[in-house]
Design a protein around this motif. Structure first.
Motif, short mmCIF file in Angstrom:
data_model
loop_
_atom_site.label_atom_id
_atom_site.label_comp_id
_atom_site.label_asym_id
_atom_site.label_seq_id
_atom_site.Cartn_x
_atom_site.Cartn_y
_atom_site.Cartn_z
N GLY A 1 -33.62 -23.52 -27.44
CA GLY A 1 -34.12 -24.89 -27.45
C GLY A 1 -33.10 -25.90 -27.92
O GLY A 1 -33.22 -27.10 -27.64
N SER A 2 -32.08 -25.45 -28.60
CA SER A 2 -31.08 -26.37 -29.14
C SER A 2 -29.83 -26.46 -28.26
O SER A 2 -28.89 -27.16 -28.61
N THR A 3 -29.83 -25.76 -27.13
CA THR A 3 -28.69 -25.88 -26.20
C THR A 3 -28.81 -27.20 -25.46
O THR A 3 -29.86 -27.53 -24.91
N LEU A 4 -27.72 -27.96 -25.43
CA LEU A 4 -27.76 -29.30 -24.85
C LEU A 4 -26.75 -29.43 -23.71
O LEU A 4 -25.59 -29.03 -23.84
N PHE A 5 -27.24 -29.99 -22.58
CA PHE A 5 -26.38 -30.23 -21.43
C PHE A 5 -26.15 -31.73 -21.21
O PHE A 5 -25.52 -32.11 -20.22
N GLU A 6 -26.63 -32.55 -22.11
CA GLU A 6 -26.40 -33.99 -21.99
C GLU A 6 -24.90 -34.28 -21.97
O GLU A 6 -24.14 -33.75 -22.77
N GLY A 7 -24.52 -35.13 -21.03
CA GLY A 7 -23.12 -35.52 -20.92
C GLY A 7 -22.27 -34.58 -20.09
O GLY A 7 -21.04 -34.77 -19.99
N VAL A 8 -22.90 -33.53 -19.47
CA VAL A 8 -22.13 -32.61 -18.64
C VAL A 8 -21.47 -33.39 -17.49
O VAL A 8 -22.04 -34.31 -16.93
N LYS A 9 -20.26 -33.02 -17.17
CA LYS A 9 -19.49 -33.77 -16.18
C LYS A 9 -20.00 -33.52 -14.76
O LYS A 9 -20.22 -34.47 -13.99
N SER A 10 -20.16 -32.24 -14.39
CA SER A 10 -20.61 -31.92 -13.03
C SER A 10 -21.31 -30.57 -13.02
O SER A 10 -20.90 -29.62 -13.71
N ILE A 11 -22.39 -30.50 -12.20
CA ILE A 11 -23.07 -29.21 -11.97
C ILE A 11 -23.15 -28.93 -10.47
O ILE A 11 -23.89 -28.04 -10.03
N GLU A 12 -22.37 -29.65 -9.69
CA GLU A 12 -22.41 -29.49 -8.24
C GLU A 12 -22.05 -28.05 -7.84
O GLU A 12 -21.03 -27.50 -8.29
N GLY A 13 -22.90 -27.44 -7.02
CA GLY A 13 -22.63 -26.09 -6.52
C GLY A 13 -22.87 -24.99 -7.54
O GLY A 13 -22.53 -23.83 -7.29
N SER A 14 -23.46 -25.31 -8.68
CA SER A 14 -23.72 -24.29 -9.71
C SER A 14 -25.01 -23.54 -9.40
O SER A 14 -25.93 -24.07 -8.78
N ASP A 15 -25.07 -22.28 -9.81
CA ASP A 15 -26.24 -21.43 -9.57
C ASP A 15 -26.92 -21.11 -10.90
O ASP A 15 -26.37 -20.38 -11.72
N TRP A 16 -28.15 -21.63 -11.10
CA TRP A 16 -28.89 -21.48 -12.35
C TRP A 16 -30.02 -20.45 -12.22
O TRP A 16 -30.94 -20.46 -13.03
N SER A 17 -29.94 -19.58 -11.27
CA SER A 17 -31.03 -18.62 -11.03
C SER A 17 -31.36 -17.83 -12.29
O SER A 17 -30.46 -17.30 -12.97
N ASP A 18 -32.67 -17.74 -12.59
CA ASP A 18 -33.18 -16.93 -13.71
C ASP A 18 -32.68 -17.40 -15.08
O ASP A 18 -32.71 -16.63 -16.04
N THR A 19 -32.20 -18.62 -15.16
CA THR A 19 -31.87 -19.22 -16.45
C THR A 19 -33.01 -20.16 -16.82
O THR A 19 -33.27 -21.13 -16.10
N TYR A 20 -33.68 -19.88 -17.91
CA TYR A 20 -34.88 -20.64 -18.28
C TYR A 20 -34.51 -21.75 -19.25
O TYR A 20 -34.12 -21.50 -20.40
N LEU A 21 -34.64 -22.96 -18.76
CA LEU A 21 -34.24 -24.14 -19.52
C LEU A 21 -35.44 -24.83 -20.16
O LEU A 21 -36.56 -24.74 -19.67
N ARG A 22 -35.18 -25.54 -21.25
CA ARG A 22 -36.20 -26.37 -21.86
C ARG A 22 -36.58 -27.47 -20.86
O ARG A 22 -35.72 -27.93 -20.08
N ALA A 23 -37.82 -27.90 -20.88
CA ALA A 23 -38.32 -28.85 -19.88
C ALA A 23 -37.46 -30.10 -19.79
O ALA A 23 -37.13 -30.57 -18.69
N ASP A 24 -37.09 -30.68 -20.93
CA ASP A 24 -36.31 -31.91 -20.89
C ASP A 24 -34.90 -31.68 -20.37
O ASP A 24 -34.33 -32.54 -19.69
N GLN A 25 -34.33 -30.48 -20.65
CA GLN A 25 -33.00 -30.17 -20.15
C GLN A 25 -33.02 -29.93 -18.64
O GLN A 25 -32.11 -30.35 -17.91
N LYS A 26 -34.06 -29.27 -18.18
CA LYS A 26 -34.22 -29.06 -16.73
C LYS A 26 -34.36 -30.39 -16.01
O LYS A 26 -33.73 -30.63 -14.96
N LYS A 27 -35.16 -31.29 -16.56
CA LYS A 27 -35.34 -32.62 -15.97
C LYS A 27 -34.03 -33.38 -15.93
O LYS A 27 -33.70 -34.05 -14.93
N TYR A 28 -33.27 -33.30 -17.02
CA TYR A 28 -31.98 -34.00 -17.09
C TYR A 28 -31.03 -33.49 -16.01
O TYR A 28 -30.37 -34.29 -15.32
#
Length: 241
Positions: free
Chosen positions: A188-215
């Motif tokens: 729950g404390s992992t933060l992706f705010e400010g990430v530069k780019s996620i283009e072409g990334s594969d997040w399969s089976d990685t369960y993110l917190r709702a607000d992080q997924k929305k971001y």
């Protein structure tokens, strides 16, 4: 590694041993009578034998080999942290015992601006390390740990971060373009705010917190298809289009 101490000449040892002979102890005592002088000199052969025995004993002790053990590194069948050449990070590290084998890790050290491009760092742990502005492009990071690590501005483009532990990590300014981030452990404390780019990334089976997924789904670079797995970024994030 076995290393023998240099031998000392017998003559020197005999000379040194004579300092402990009975004759010497008598001569260095308080003033004594003529009967003491007679007693000190009546067995010279016995004194010489004793001195020689002392010298031989000293030679045996000083020439005994000194045995030291060499440091042991991990030896395994796989790559990454199981092989010392891969797991030993030249910029620093410490060792820990995991699953019955010694693995060299980079825990609690400063690795800012390090170049790990294209390396096999499978299973290597970077927990609680400072790894800002470092180059991980095309690196094998399967099963690696970035627990509570500071990875601001690091470049993970094209890296495989499957099964990584990124609990409490922060990805501010980090580049995750074309990165495989499948089955990552995210707290729950992992933060992706400010990430530069996620283009072409594969997040399969990685369960993110709702607000992080929305971001991430609303990020302007949330698009494209991973060139290795063929999975679309938005599909892997289960974004609602």
């Amino acid at each position: 590694m076995v290393r023998a101490l240099p031998s000392i000449s017998i003559a020197c040892l005999i000379g040194g041993a004579s300092a402990f002979s009975p004759a010497t102890s008598v001569r260095t005592s308080a003033p004594f009578s003529s009967s003491s002088q007679l007693h000190a000199s009546k067995n010279p052969l016995q004194e010489r034998i004793g001195a020689a025995a002392t010298a031989l004993l000293s030679i045996g002790l000083l020439s005994a080999p000194l045995v030291t053990s060499s440091p042991a590194f991990a030896a395994g069948d796989g790559g990454g942290a199981q092989i010392a050449a891969n797991s030993k990070i030249t910029t620093g590290g410490a060792s820990t015992l995991q699953s019955g084998r010694t693995i060299t890790i980079t825990r609690g050290v400063n690795l800012d601006r390090s170049d790990f491009k294209g390396q096999n760092l499978k299973g290597v742990a970077f927990q609680q390390s400072i790894v800002r502005d470092s180059d991980f492009r095309g690196t094998n990071l399967v099963g690696a740990s970035f627990f509570d690590a500071t990875i601001d501005g690091s470049d993970f483009e094209g890296a495989d971060m499957s099964l990584c532990n990124v609990e409490m990590a922060q990805f501010n300014r980090a580049n995750l373009k074309n990165t495989i981030v499948k089955d990552m452990y995210v707290s729950g404390s992992t933060l992706f705010e400010g990430v530069k780019s996620i283009e072409g990334s594969d997040w399969s089976d990685t369960y993110l917190r709702a607000d992080q997924k929305k971001y991430l789904c609303e990020h302007p670079t949330s698009k494209g298809t991973n060139p290795v797995t063929g999975v679309e970024t938005r599909e892997s994030l289960m974004c609602l289009d």
